[in-house]
Write a protein that holds these residues in place. Structure first.
Motif, PDB file in Angstrom:
ATOM      1  N   PHE A 100     -53.122 -75.822 -60.003  1.00  5.93           N
ATOM      2  CA  PHE A 100     -52.307 -75.017 -59.613  1.00  5.93           C
ATOM      3  C   PHE A 100     -53.193 -73.835 -59.399  1.00  5.93           C
ATOM      4  O   PHE A 100     -54.174 -73.709 -59.864  1.00  5.93           O
ATOM      5  CB  PHE A 100     -51.150 -74.480 -60.799  1.00  5.93           C
ATOM      6  CG  PHE A 100     -51.350 -73.610 -61.897  1.00  5.93           C
ATOM      7  CD1 PHE A 100     -51.670 -72.132 -61.648  1.00  5.93           C
ATOM      8  CD2 PHE A 100     -51.759 -73.975 -63.023  1.00  5.93           C
ATOM      9  CE1 PHE A 100     -52.096 -71.250 -62.689  1.00  5.93           C
ATOM     10  CE2 PHE A 100     -52.342 -73.376 -64.142  1.00  5.93           C
ATOM     11  CZ  PHE A 100     -52.579 -71.692 -63.818  1.00  5.93           C
ATOM     12  N   LYS A 136     -52.509 -69.419 -58.470  1.00  2.00           N
ATOM     13  CA  LYS A 136     -51.564 -68.288 -58.189  1.00  2.00           C
ATOM     14  C   LYS A 136     -52.287 -66.970 -57.971  1.00  2.00           C
ATOM     15  O   LYS A 136     -53.286 -66.682 -58.712  1.00  2.00           O
ATOM     16  CB  LYS A 136     -50.359 -68.194 -59.155  1.00  2.00           C
ATOM     17  CG  LYS A 136     -51.002 -67.745 -60.749  1.00  2.00           C
ATOM     18  CD  LYS A 136     -49.675 -67.891 -61.567  1.00  2.00           C
ATOM     19  CE  LYS A 136     -48.725 -66.855 -61.325  1.00  2.00           C
ATOM     20  NZ  LYS A 136     -47.431 -66.988 -62.133  1.00  2.00           N
ATOM     21  N   SER A 177     -52.072 -74.593 -71.753  1.00  2.00           N
ATOM     22  CA  SER A 177     -51.527 -73.181 -71.376  1.00  2.00           C
ATOM     23  C   SER A 177     -52.672 -72.309 -71.364  1.00  2.00           C
ATOM     24  O   SER A 177     -53.710 -72.408 -71.778  1.00  2.00           O
ATOM     25  CB  SER A 177     -50.458 -72.805 -72.365  1.00  2.00           C
ATOM     26  OG  SER A 177     -51.192 -72.744 -73.470  1.00  2.00           O
ATOM     27  N   TYR A 180     -49.369 -67.622 -70.005  1.00  2.00           N
ATOM     28  CA  TYR A 180     -48.744 -68.646 -68.899  1.00  2.00           C
ATOM     29  C   TYR A 180     -48.776 -70.206 -69.272  1.00  2.00           C
ATOM     30  O   TYR A 180     -49.515 -70.510 -70.146  1.00  2.00           O
ATOM     31  CB  TYR A 180     -49.893 -68.759 -67.722  1.00  2.00           C
ATOM     32  CG  TYR A 180     -50.085 -67.296 -67.055  1.00  2.00           C
ATOM     33  CD1 TYR A 180     -49.145 -66.997 -65.980  1.00  2.00           C
ATOM     34  CD2 TYR A 180     -51.116 -66.502 -67.479  1.00  2.00           C
ATOM     35  CE1 TYR A 180     -49.389 -65.518 -65.389  1.00  2.00           C
ATOM     36  CE2 TYR A 180     -51.186 -65.268 -66.707  1.00  2.00           C
ATOM     37  CZ  TYR A 180     -50.475 -64.788 -65.869  1.00  2.00           C
ATOM     38  OH  TYR A 180     -50.647 -63.601 -65.372  1.00  2.00           O
ATOM     39  N   ASN A 181     -47.978 -70.798 -68.924  1.00  2.00           N
ATOM     40  CA  ASN A 181     -47.853 -72.293 -69.225  1.00  2.00           C
ATOM     41  C   ASN A 181     -48.666 -73.093 -68.419  1.00  2.00           C
ATOM     42  O   ASN A 181     -49.399 -72.740 -67.628  1.00  2.00           O
ATOM     43  CB  ASN A 181     -46.339 -72.810 -68.936  1.00  2.00           C
ATOM     44  CG  ASN A 181     -45.736 -72.812 -67.882  1.00  2.00           C
ATOM     45  OD1 ASN A 181     -46.620 -72.900 -66.936  1.00  2.00           O
ATOM     46  ND2 ASN A 181     -44.451 -73.009 -67.734  1.00  2.00           N
ATOM     47  N   LYS A 215     -48.067 -75.008 -66.050  1.00  2.00           N
ATOM     48  CA  LYS A 215     -48.010 -74.948 -64.616  1.00  2.00           C
ATOM     49  C   LYS A 215     -48.322 -73.478 -64.090  1.00  2.00           C
ATOM     50  O   LYS A 215     -48.074 -73.485 -62.769  1.00  2.00           O
ATOM     51  CB  LYS A 215     -46.505 -75.302 -64.469  1.00  2.00           C
ATOM     52  CG  LYS A 215     -46.121 -76.769 -64.694  1.00  2.00           C
ATOM     53  CD  LYS A 215     -44.892 -77.111 -64.416  1.00  2.00           C
ATOM     54  CE  LYS A 215     -44.444 -78.642 -65.005  1.00  2.00           C
ATOM     55  NZ  LYS A 215     -42.929 -78.761 -64.589  1.00  2.00           N
ATOM     56  N   GLY A 216     -48.667 -72.784 -64.723  1.00  2.00           N
ATOM     57  CA  GLY A 216     -49.082 -71.491 -64.208  1.00  2.00           C
ATOM     58  C   GLY A 216     -47.705 -70.470 -64.557  1.00  2.00           C
ATOM     59  O   GLY A 216     -47.962 -69.393 -63.694  1.00  2.00           O
ATOM     60  N   GLN A 217     -46.697 -70.723 -64.789  1.00  2.00           N
ATOM     61  CA  GLN A 217     -45.688 -69.872 -65.015  1.00  2.00           C
ATOM     62  C   GLN A 217     -45.909 -68.847 -65.950  1.00  2.00           C
ATOM     63  O   GLN A 217     -46.167 -69.095 -67.212  1.00  2.00           O
ATOM     64  CB  GLN A 217     -44.413 -70.716 -65.183  1.00  2.00           C
ATOM     65  CG  GLN A 217     -44.164 -71.534 -63.888  1.00  2.00           C
ATOM     66  CD  GLN A 217     -43.150 -72.561 -64.398  1.00  2.00           C
ATOM     67  OE1 GLN A 217     -43.008 -73.101 -65.482  1.00  2.00           O
ATOM     68  NE2 GLN A 217     -42.507 -73.208 -63.597  1.00  2.00           N
ATOM     69  N   LYS A 218     -45.534 -67.673 -65.749  1.00  2.00           N
ATOM     70  CA  LYS A 218     -45.843 -66.636 -66.881  1.00  2.00           C
ATOM     71  C   LYS A 218     -44.711 -66.726 -67.831  1.00  2.00           C
ATOM     72  O   LYS A 218     -43.553 -66.694 -67.508  1.00  2.00           O
ATOM     73  CB  LYS A 218     -45.744 -65.169 -66.042  1.00  2.00           C
ATOM     74  CG  LYS A 218     -45.899 -63.937 -67.158  1.00  2.00           C
ATOM     75  CD  LYS A 218     -45.867 -62.700 -66.446  1.00  2.00           C
ATOM     76  CE  LYS A 218     -46.043 -61.594 -67.343  1.00  2.00           C
ATOM     77  NZ  LYS A 218     -46.063 -60.169 -66.846  1.00  2.00           N
ATOM     78  N   GLN A 219     -45.067 -66.668 -69.217  1.00  2.00           N
ATOM     79  CA  GLN A 219     -44.282 -66.757 -70.195  1.00  2.00           C
ATOM     80  C   GLN A 219     -43.740 -65.697 -70.771  1.00  2.00           C
ATOM     81  O   GLN A 219     -42.811 -65.111 -71.089  1.00  2.00           O
ATOM     82  CB  GLN A 219     -44.629 -67.776 -71.416  1.00  2.00           C
ATOM     83  CG  GLN A 219     -44.908 -69.299 -70.926  1.00  2.00           C
ATOM     84  CD  GLN A 219     -45.606 -70.207 -71.771  1.00  2.00           C
ATOM     85  OE1 GLN A 219     -46.610 -69.866 -72.183  1.00  2.00           O
ATOM     86  NE2 GLN A 219     -44.687 -71.295 -71.985  1.00  2.00           N
TER      87      GLN A 219
END
Length: 419
Positions: free
Chosen positions: A259, A261, A279, A299-300, A302-306
Protein backbone atom coordinates in the motif's frame (compact mmCIF):
# COMPACT_ATOMS: atom_id res chain seq x y z
CA UNK A 1 20.53 2.30 24.16
CA UNK A 2 21.07 5.14 26.57
CA UNK A 3 23.63 4.04 29.05
CA UNK A 4 26.80 2.29 30.16
CA UNK A 5 29.55 4.46 31.61
CA UNK A 6 33.17 3.70 32.31
CA UNK A 7 35.02 4.39 35.54
CA UNK A 8 38.61 3.56 36.55
CA UNK A 9 39.32 0.31 38.38
CA UNK A 10 39.01 0.80 42.16
CA UNK A 11 41.53 -0.02 44.86
CA UNK A 12 39.53 -3.13 45.74
CA UNK A 13 40.52 -4.94 42.55
CA UNK A 14 44.20 -4.36 43.28
CA UNK A 15 43.94 -6.12 46.61
CA UNK A 16 41.93 -9.25 45.81
CA UNK A 17 42.04 -12.23 43.51
CA UNK A 18 38.88 -13.89 42.22
CA UNK A 19 38.33 -17.13 40.35
CA UNK A 20 35.39 -18.54 38.41
CA UNK A 21 34.97 -21.23 41.08
CA UNK A 22 33.18 -18.95 43.56
CA UNK A 23 30.75 -21.02 45.64
CA UNK A 24 27.10 -20.23 46.08
CA UNK A 25 26.36 -18.30 49.23
CA UNK A 26 23.19 -16.97 50.72
CA UNK A 27 22.64 -13.31 51.46
CA UNK A 28 19.92 -10.72 51.92
CA UNK A 29 22.17 -7.70 51.54
CA UNK A 30 23.27 -5.16 54.13
CA UNK A 31 22.48 -1.57 54.91
CA UNK A 32 25.97 -0.11 54.54
CA UNK A 33 28.10 0.65 51.49
CA UNK A 34 31.22 -1.49 51.02
CA UNK A 35 34.26 -0.23 52.93
CA UNK A 36 37.56 -2.10 52.98
CA UNK A 37 35.86 -5.27 51.78
CA UNK A 38 38.12 -8.30 51.78
CA UNK A 39 36.58 -9.96 48.72
CA UNK A 40 34.44 -9.06 45.70
CA UNK A 41 31.68 -11.30 47.07
CA UNK A 42 31.54 -9.31 50.29
CA UNK A 43 31.59 -6.09 48.28
CA UNK A 44 28.66 -7.36 46.21
CA UNK A 45 26.62 -8.35 49.24
CA UNK A 46 27.30 -5.02 50.96
CA UNK A 47 26.39 -3.09 47.79
CA UNK A 48 23.05 -4.90 47.44
CA UNK A 49 21.03 -3.26 50.19
CA UNK A 50 17.82 -5.00 49.19
CA UNK A 51 16.17 -7.13 46.52
CA UNK A 52 12.40 -7.15 46.04
CA UNK A 53 9.95 -9.04 43.86
CA UNK A 54 6.39 -8.08 42.97
CA UNK A 55 3.40 -10.29 43.69
CA UNK A 56 0.47 -10.86 41.30
CA UNK A 57 -1.07 -7.52 42.33
CA UNK A 58 2.17 -5.62 41.83
CA UNK A 59 2.97 -5.21 45.54
CA UNK A 60 6.69 -5.27 46.28
CA UNK A 61 7.96 -7.78 48.83
CA UNK A 62 11.41 -8.30 50.25
CA UNK A 63 13.27 -11.24 48.66
CA UNK A 64 16.48 -13.11 49.24
CA UNK A 65 19.14 -14.19 46.77
CA UNK A 66 21.99 -16.60 46.25
CA UNK A 67 25.26 -15.55 44.67
CA UNK A 68 25.96 -17.91 41.77
CA UNK A 69 29.35 -16.38 41.06
CA UNK A 70 31.41 -13.22 41.40
CA UNK A 71 34.51 -12.84 39.25
CA UNK A 72 37.12 -10.26 38.42
CA UNK A 73 36.10 -8.38 35.26
CA UNK A 74 39.31 -6.40 34.66
CA UNK A 75 39.92 -8.30 31.40
CA UNK A 76 36.62 -7.02 30.00
CA UNK A 77 37.76 -3.39 30.02
CA UNK A 78 34.69 -1.44 28.95
CA UNK A 79 31.52 -3.58 28.94
CA UNK A 80 29.00 -2.41 26.34
CA UNK A 81 26.21 -4.91 26.99
CA UNK A 82 25.23 -8.14 28.73
CA UNK A 83 22.33 -10.37 27.69
CA UNK A 84 21.28 -14.05 27.84
CA UNK A 85 21.64 -16.59 25.07
CA UNK A 86 18.46 -18.28 23.91
CA UNK A 87 18.93 -21.33 26.15
CA UNK A 88 19.17 -19.22 29.28
CA UNK A 89 22.22 -21.19 30.41
CA UNK A 90 24.85 -18.68 29.31
CA UNK A 91 25.19 -14.92 29.17
CA UNK A 92 26.84 -12.94 26.39
CA UNK A 93 29.21 -10.07 27.20
CA UNK A 94 30.17 -7.50 24.54
CA UNK A 95 33.16 -5.43 25.53
CA UNK A 96 36.13 -3.39 24.36
CA UNK A 97 39.60 -3.88 25.80
CA UNK A 98 40.34 -0.14 25.70
CA UNK A 99 38.10 2.75 24.77
CA UNK A 100 41.11 4.65 23.49
CA UNK A 101 44.70 3.54 22.97
CA UNK A 102 47.43 5.61 21.38
CA UNK A 103 49.92 4.83 18.64
CA UNK A 104 52.54 7.41 17.65
CA UNK A 105 50.59 10.04 19.55
CA UNK A 106 47.38 9.40 17.59
CA UNK A 107 44.28 7.84 19.17
CA UNK A 108 42.94 4.63 17.69
CA UNK A 109 40.06 2.36 18.57
CA UNK A 110 40.42 -0.50 21.04
CA UNK A 111 39.68 -4.16 20.36
CA UNK A 112 36.05 -5.34 20.29
CA UNK A 113 35.52 -8.74 21.87
CA UNK A 114 32.53 -10.91 22.73
CA UNK A 115 32.39 -13.76 25.22
CA UNK A 116 29.91 -16.34 26.44
CA UNK A 117 29.93 -17.05 30.19
CA UNK A 118 28.06 -19.80 32.01
CA UNK A 119 25.50 -18.14 34.26
CA UNK A 120 25.66 -20.82 36.95
CA UNK A 121 29.36 -20.56 37.81
CA UNK A 122 31.06 -17.92 35.63
CA UNK A 123 32.99 -20.36 33.47
CA UNK A 124 33.93 -18.88 30.10
CA UNK A 125 32.42 -20.97 27.29
CA UNK A 126 34.02 -19.11 24.38
CA UNK A 127 35.59 -15.79 23.52
CA UNK A 128 36.00 -14.13 20.12
CA UNK A 129 38.00 -11.13 18.97
CA UNK A 130 35.67 -9.31 16.59
CA UNK A 131 37.44 -6.17 15.38
CA UNK A 132 39.90 -3.40 16.21
CA UNK A 133 37.44 -0.76 15.00
CA UNK A 134 35.08 1.48 16.95
CA UNK A 135 32.00 -0.36 18.22
CA UNK A 136 29.19 1.70 16.72
CA UNK A 137 26.21 -0.35 17.88
CA UNK A 138 26.22 -3.14 20.43
CA UNK A 139 23.76 -6.03 20.77
CA UNK A 140 21.16 -6.69 23.46
CA UNK A 141 19.76 -9.96 22.17
CA UNK A 142 20.37 -13.03 20.04
CA UNK A 143 18.54 -13.02 16.70
CA UNK A 144 15.96 -15.70 15.89
CA UNK A 145 18.51 -17.62 13.79
CA UNK A 146 21.04 -17.82 16.65
CA UNK A 147 23.27 -14.98 15.48
CA UNK A 148 24.43 -11.89 17.36
CA UNK A 149 24.76 -8.68 15.33
CA UNK A 150 27.49 -6.12 16.11
CA UNK A 151 28.20 -2.96 14.13
CA UNK A 152 31.57 -1.20 13.94
CA UNK A 153 32.95 1.68 11.90
CA UNK A 154 35.97 3.76 11.10
CA UNK A 155 36.32 6.97 9.11
CA UNK A 156 35.77 5.25 5.76
CA UNK A 157 33.94 1.96 6.31
CA UNK A 158 30.90 0.46 8.01
CA UNK A 159 31.28 -3.12 9.33
CA UNK A 160 28.56 -5.57 10.35
CA UNK A 161 29.55 -8.82 12.07
CA UNK A 162 27.24 -11.76 12.80
CA UNK A 163 28.40 -14.20 15.48
CA UNK A 164 27.06 -17.67 16.30
CA UNK A 165 25.77 -17.75 19.88
CA UNK A 166 26.96 -21.33 20.58
CA UNK A 167 30.44 -21.33 19.05
CA UNK A 168 31.39 -17.66 18.96
CA UNK A 169 32.34 -18.08 15.30
CA UNK A 170 31.98 -15.01 13.08
CA UNK A 171 29.55 -16.20 10.43
CA UNK A 172 29.35 -13.06 8.27
CA UNK A 173 31.47 -9.94 7.85
CA UNK A 174 29.84 -7.15 5.86
CA UNK A 175 31.85 -4.09 4.76
CA UNK A 176 30.40 -1.03 3.06
CA UNK A 177 31.87 2.35 2.21
CA UNK A 178 30.95 5.00 4.78
CA UNK A 179 31.06 7.85 2.30
CA UNK A 180 30.06 10.56 4.80
CA UNK A 181 32.33 9.38 7.60
CA UNK A 182 31.24 8.05 10.96
CA UNK A 183 27.47 8.32 11.32
CA UNK A 184 25.64 5.21 12.51
CA UNK A 185 22.15 6.69 12.24
CA UNK A 186 22.23 6.26 8.48
CA UNK A 187 22.81 2.50 8.66
CA UNK A 188 20.12 -0.08 9.38
CA UNK A 189 20.06 -3.85 9.01
CA UNK A 190 17.59 -6.72 9.36
CA UNK A 191 17.44 -10.49 9.13
CA UNK A 192 14.96 -11.30 6.37
CA UNK A 193 13.66 -14.35 4.48
CA UNK A 194 15.91 -17.40 4.06
CA UNK A 195 18.41 -16.10 6.62
CA UNK A 196 19.50 -13.27 4.34
CA UNK A 197 20.65 -9.86 5.53
CA UNK A 198 19.19 -6.59 4.29
CA UNK A 199 21.53 -3.65 4.94
CA UNK A 200 20.38 -0.12 4.06
CA UNK A 201 22.15 3.22 3.96
CA UNK A 202 19.96 6.33 3.84
CA UNK A 203 21.00 9.89 3.07
CA UNK A 204 19.14 12.86 1.59
CA UNK A 205 15.87 10.90 1.17
CA UNK A 206 17.51 8.08 -0.78
CA UNK A 207 18.24 4.55 0.39
CA UNK A 208 20.73 2.07 -1.00
CA UNK A 209 19.73 -1.53 -0.27
CA UNK A 210 22.28 -4.34 -0.05
CA UNK A 211 21.20 -8.00 0.09
CA UNK A 212 23.64 -10.59 1.51
CA UNK A 213 23.42 -14.39 1.67
CA UNK A 214 24.05 -16.60 4.72
CA UNK A 215 27.83 -16.38 4.25
CA UNK A 216 27.92 -12.62 3.80
CA UNK A 217 28.25 -12.68 0.02
CA UNK A 218 26.58 -9.77 -1.76
CA UNK A 219 23.54 -10.93 -3.74
CA UNK A 220 22.45 -7.59 -5.20
CA UNK A 221 22.20 -3.82 -4.68
CA UNK A 222 19.15 -1.64 -5.20
CA UNK A 223 18.48 2.09 -4.80
CA UNK A 224 15.08 3.54 -3.90
CA UNK A 225 13.71 6.99 -3.09
CA UNK A 226 12.86 7.47 0.58
CA UNK A 227 13.95 6.16 3.98
CA UNK A 228 13.72 2.47 4.90
CA UNK A 229 12.75 2.35 8.59
CA UNK A 230 12.02 -1.30 9.28
CA UNK A 231 11.73 -4.71 7.63
CA UNK A 232 9.87 -7.90 8.51
CA UNK A 233 10.13 -11.11 6.52
CA UNK A 234 9.37 -10.02 2.92
CA UNK A 235 8.15 -6.51 3.76
CA UNK A 236 9.75 -3.13 4.41
CA UNK A 237 8.43 0.21 5.69
CA UNK A 238 9.39 3.31 3.67
CA UNK A 239 8.66 7.02 3.97
CA UNK A 240 9.33 9.41 1.08
CA UNK A 241 9.31 13.17 1.70
CA UNK A 242 9.86 15.49 4.67
CA UNK A 243 8.31 16.50 8.00
CA UNK A 244 5.61 18.60 6.29
CA UNK A 245 4.45 15.97 3.84
CA UNK A 246 5.46 12.42 2.96
CA UNK A 247 4.17 9.21 1.50
CA UNK A 248 3.99 6.18 3.75
CA UNK A 249 4.30 2.79 2.10
CA UNK A 250 4.89 -0.87 2.74
CA UNK A 251 6.70 -2.65 -0.08
CA UNK A 252 7.91 -6.15 -0.68
CA UNK A 253 11.65 -6.62 -0.99
CA UNK A 254 11.44 -6.37 -4.78
CA UNK A 255 9.79 -2.93 -4.59
CA UNK A 256 6.15 -3.81 -5.28
CA UNK A 257 3.73 -1.77 -3.15
CA UNK A 258 1.48 -3.45 -0.61
CA UNK A 259 0.00 0.00 0.00
CA UNK A 260 1.00 3.66 -0.37
CA UNK A 261 -0.68 6.70 1.16
CA UNK A 262 -0.05 10.44 1.57
CA UNK A 263 0.49 11.97 5.03
CA UNK A 264 0.21 15.75 5.64
CA UNK A 265 1.75 17.75 8.52
CA UNK A 266 2.85 14.63 10.43
CA UNK A 267 5.63 16.11 12.56
CA UNK A 268 9.28 15.11 12.52
CA UNK A 269 9.68 11.33 12.49
CA UNK A 270 11.83 9.94 15.28
CA UNK A 271 11.32 6.28 14.45
CA UNK A 272 8.93 3.94 12.64
CA UNK A 273 8.09 0.28 13.20
CA UNK A 274 6.74 -2.51 11.01
CA UNK A 275 5.27 -4.92 13.54
CA UNK A 276 5.10 -8.71 13.11
CA UNK A 277 1.38 -8.51 12.19
CA UNK A 278 2.45 -5.99 9.47
CA UNK A 279 0.72 -3.09 11.18
CA UNK A 280 2.68 0.18 11.39
CA UNK A 281 3.61 2.58 14.18
CA UNK A 282 5.08 6.02 13.43
CA UNK A 283 6.77 7.86 16.31
CA UNK A 284 7.13 11.62 15.77
CA UNK A 285 7.70 14.95 17.44
CA UNK A 286 4.59 17.12 17.32
CA UNK A 287 3.63 20.64 18.37
CA UNK A 288 1.02 20.71 21.09
CA UNK A 289 -0.26 23.88 22.78
CA UNK A 290 2.83 25.92 21.82
CA UNK A 291 5.08 23.17 23.17
CA UNK A 292 6.61 20.13 21.57
CA UNK A 293 5.44 16.72 22.58
CA UNK A 294 5.70 13.25 21.14
CA UNK A 295 3.13 11.14 19.42
CA UNK A 296 2.68 7.66 18.03
CA UNK A 297 0.29 7.02 15.15
CA UNK A 298 -0.85 3.46 14.52
CA UNK A 299 -1.94 2.11 11.10
CA UNK A 300 -3.22 -1.37 10.28
CA UNK A 301 -1.66 -3.66 7.67
CA UNK A 302 -3.69 -1.97 4.92
CA UNK A 303 -2.47 1.50 5.85
CA UNK A 304 -5.70 2.62 7.53
CA UNK A 305 -5.17 4.91 10.52
CA UNK A 306 -6.29 3.31 13.78
CA UNK A 307 -5.34 5.77 16.52
CA UNK A 308 -2.86 8.34 17.79
CA UNK A 309 -1.38 8.67 21.26
CA UNK A 310 0.51 11.72 22.53
CA UNK A 311 2.71 12.43 25.54
CA UNK A 312 4.64 15.43 26.84
CA UNK A 313 7.37 13.26 28.33
CA UNK A 314 11.00 13.07 27.17
CA UNK A 315 12.09 12.12 23.60
CA UNK A 316 11.83 8.54 22.31
CA UNK A 317 9.19 7.43 24.84
CA UNK A 318 7.70 4.68 22.65
CA UNK A 319 8.99 1.15 22.18
CA UNK A 320 7.67 -1.67 20.01
CA UNK A 321 7.66 -5.19 21.43
CA UNK A 322 6.11 -7.96 19.33
CA UNK A 323 2.74 -6.48 18.24
CA UNK A 324 2.34 -4.12 21.15
CA UNK A 325 3.46 -0.55 21.88
CA UNK A 326 4.91 0.46 25.24
CA UNK A 327 5.23 4.06 26.44
CA UNK A 328 7.99 4.59 29.03
CA UNK A 329 7.45 7.92 30.80
CA UNK A 330 10.38 8.63 33.08
CA UNK A 331 9.31 12.04 34.36
CA UNK A 332 5.77 10.75 34.92
CA UNK A 333 7.13 7.75 36.85
CA UNK A 334 5.24 5.12 34.91
CA UNK A 335 5.29 2.63 32.06
CA UNK A 336 2.11 1.96 30.11
CA UNK A 337 0.94 -0.55 27.51
CA UNK A 338 -1.19 0.94 24.72
CA UNK A 339 -4.13 -1.27 23.72
CA UNK A 340 -5.75 -1.69 20.30
CA UNK A 341 -7.53 1.68 20.68
CA UNK A 342 -4.38 3.53 21.76
CA UNK A 343 -5.57 3.77 25.36
CA UNK A 344 -3.31 3.33 28.37
CA UNK A 345 -4.60 -0.06 29.39
CA UNK A 346 -1.89 -1.35 31.73
CA UNK A 347 0.38 0.77 33.88
CA UNK A 348 3.48 0.03 35.95
CA UNK A 349 4.08 2.75 38.52
CA UNK A 350 7.53 3.74 39.78
CA UNK A 351 8.18 5.59 43.03
CA UNK A 352 10.66 8.06 41.53
CA UNK A 353 11.64 9.71 38.27
CA UNK A 354 14.06 7.80 36.09
CA UNK A 355 14.75 6.73 32.55
CA UNK A 356 13.59 3.64 30.75
CA UNK A 357 14.74 1.32 28.01
CA UNK A 358 13.57 -1.85 26.28
CA UNK A 359 16.30 -4.46 25.94
CA UNK A 360 15.65 -7.98 24.73
CA UNK A 361 12.27 -8.89 26.32
CA UNK A 362 12.52 -6.71 29.42
CA UNK A 363 11.85 -3.09 30.33
CA UNK A 364 14.50 -1.42 32.49
CA UNK A 365 13.48 1.56 34.63
CA UNK A 366 16.43 3.15 36.38
CA UNK A 367 16.64 5.88 38.99
CA UNK A 368 18.14 5.53 42.46
CA UNK A 369 16.82 1.99 42.25
CA UNK A 370 16.63 -0.40 39.30
CA UNK A 371 13.34 -2.01 38.34
CA UNK A 372 12.91 -4.60 35.60
CA UNK A 373 9.61 -5.69 34.05
CA UNK A 374 8.56 -8.36 31.57
CA UNK A 375 7.60 -6.53 28.34
CA UNK A 376 5.13 -9.24 27.26
CA UNK A 377 3.14 -9.53 30.49
CA UNK A 378 3.75 -5.95 31.71
CA UNK A 379 4.54 -7.22 35.20
CA UNK A 380 7.45 -6.25 37.41
CA UNK A 381 10.15 -8.89 37.82
CA UNK A 382 12.63 -7.47 40.32
CA UNK A 383 13.72 -4.33 42.14
CA UNK A 384 17.38 -3.85 43.08
CA UNK A 385 18.72 -1.31 45.58
CA UNK A 386 22.45 -0.97 45.00
CA UNK A 387 24.73 1.53 46.77
CA UNK A 388 27.77 3.25 45.31
CA UNK A 389 28.44 3.12 41.59
CA UNK A 390 25.30 2.45 39.52
CA UNK A 391 25.72 -1.06 38.09
CA UNK A 392 24.86 -2.40 34.69
CA UNK A 393 22.24 -5.13 35.05
CA UNK A 394 20.70 -7.75 32.80
CA UNK A 395 17.79 -10.09 33.45
CA UNK A 396 18.89 -13.57 32.34
CA UNK A 397 15.64 -15.42 32.98
CA UNK A 398 15.00 -18.22 35.47
CA UNK A 399 15.22 -15.68 38.35
CA UNK A 400 18.82 -14.79 37.45
CA UNK A 401 20.20 -11.24 37.43
CA UNK A 402 23.62 -10.29 36.05
CA UNK A 403 25.36 -7.33 37.71
CA UNK A 404 28.44 -5.57 36.34
CA UNK A 405 30.19 -3.01 38.55
CA UNK A 406 32.40 -0.79 36.38
CA UNK A 407 34.07 0.85 39.38
CA UNK A 408 35.10 -2.31 41.21
CA UNK A 409 35.50 -4.24 37.94
CA UNK A 410 33.46 -7.26 38.98
CA UNK A 411 30.80 -9.24 37.17
CA UNK A 412 28.34 -11.48 38.99
CA UNK A 413 25.08 -13.37 38.75
CA UNK A 414 22.59 -13.73 41.58
CA UNK A 415 19.55 -16.00 41.68
CA UNK A 416 16.54 -14.38 43.33
CA UNK A 417 14.27 -16.37 45.63
CA UNK A 418 11.10 -15.26 47.40
CA UNK A 419 11.41 -14.76 51.13
Amino acid sequence: MKWIGKLLCGVLILSVVITADTKWTYGEGANTAPTNATSPQQALQQSITSVKVADAKGKWNQASYKVQFVKDATEYGYVHSIFPDRSGDDMIVVYQTDTKVFSDGKPKDGTIKIASIRSSDGTKVWETTVSNKELARTAYNVQSNGEIFLMAQDDTTFYLYTINEKSGKITRTIQQDNIFGRGTNWWRYWLIDQNQLLVTYTYNNQSILHYFDTKGKLIKNRTITGTVWDAQSNRMLVTDGNSAHYTLSVQDLKGSYIFKKSIDDPGYIWDAYLLPDLSIAIESQIKQNESYGYGLTKYNAKGQKQWQHTTMDEPWPYFAHDNQIIDIMGTHKKIVFLNNQGKEATALIANEEGWGDLRNHEIYFTGHTIRIADASTMKWLVELHYTGSEPQTSWLGNHQLAIYNSKNKTISVIRITSK
